[in-house]
Design an enzyme around this catalytic site. Sequence first.
Site, PDB file in Angstrom:
ATOM      1  CG  HIS A 173      -4.279  -0.373   4.121  1.00 55.31           C
ATOM      2  ND1 HIS A 173      -3.506  -1.201   3.347  1.00 55.31           N
ATOM      3  CD2 HIS A 173      -5.263   0.095   3.315  1.00 55.31           C
ATOM      4  CE1 HIS A 173      -4.011  -1.234   2.121  1.00 55.31           C
ATOM      5  NE2 HIS A 173      -5.074  -0.454   2.080  1.00 55.31           N
ATOM      6  CB  CYS A 216      -0.971  -0.004   1.178  1.00 53.31           C
ATOM      7  SG  CYS A 216      -0.205  -0.014   2.810  1.00 53.31           S
ATOM      8  CG  HIS A 221      -6.838   0.329  -0.961  1.00 60.01           C
ATOM      9  ND1 HIS A 221      -6.846  -0.765  -0.145  1.00 60.01           N
ATOM     10  CD2 HIS A 221      -8.071   0.367  -1.523  1.00 60.01           C
ATOM     11  CE1 HIS A 221      -8.034  -1.353  -0.190  1.00 60.01           C
ATOM     12  NE2 HIS A 221      -8.795  -0.676  -1.036  1.00 60.01           N
TER      13      HIS A 221
END
Length: 172
Positions: free
Chosen positions: A132, A80, A144
């Site tokens: 994240h 990510c 993402h």
Amino acid sequence: MKRRFRLSVLFILPCLALVGCSSTPTEEGPQRSAVHWPFPSDDRPLDFVTDPIDEYLLIFSRWEGTPYRLGGASEKGIDCSAFVQILHSELSSPVALPRTTRDQVLEGEKVSYKQRQAGDLVFFKTSRSVRHVGILIDKDHFIHASTSKGVTMTRLDNPYWRKRFWQIRRIS
């Protein structure tokens, strides 16, 4: 109508390249700008795309489906934070983002959920020690590198992500 059109573009562009067909706009997905889709046939360079959201979606269309790989930063696999870092560099952003989520969350300024806008970084706490990051492409969607789906677009109000929402940061 504009909302559905943007999402359609993400799926139609690859098909257009393969079979040369066209489609009618639909009504789901993020809001589109005035850029005409599919691209005009006069072979203009992509620098005519001036809306940052359109730029995000163009880059996203190249990366979509790339598998998740912790520490990865290529088409073979990406995580990510690398996806966010690469996206910013491909947009010729004047701000060079750090490589890790831990460092990216220290960049820019924190903004409230109500003040979120396209281009903001959105952060989540997925476990006690795991973070994240993704990029908002409008108030309702972010792109993402998901551990389960690879590079993807997700609704911000998705129950999984809503429960894990942490903060939003704006990079100037």
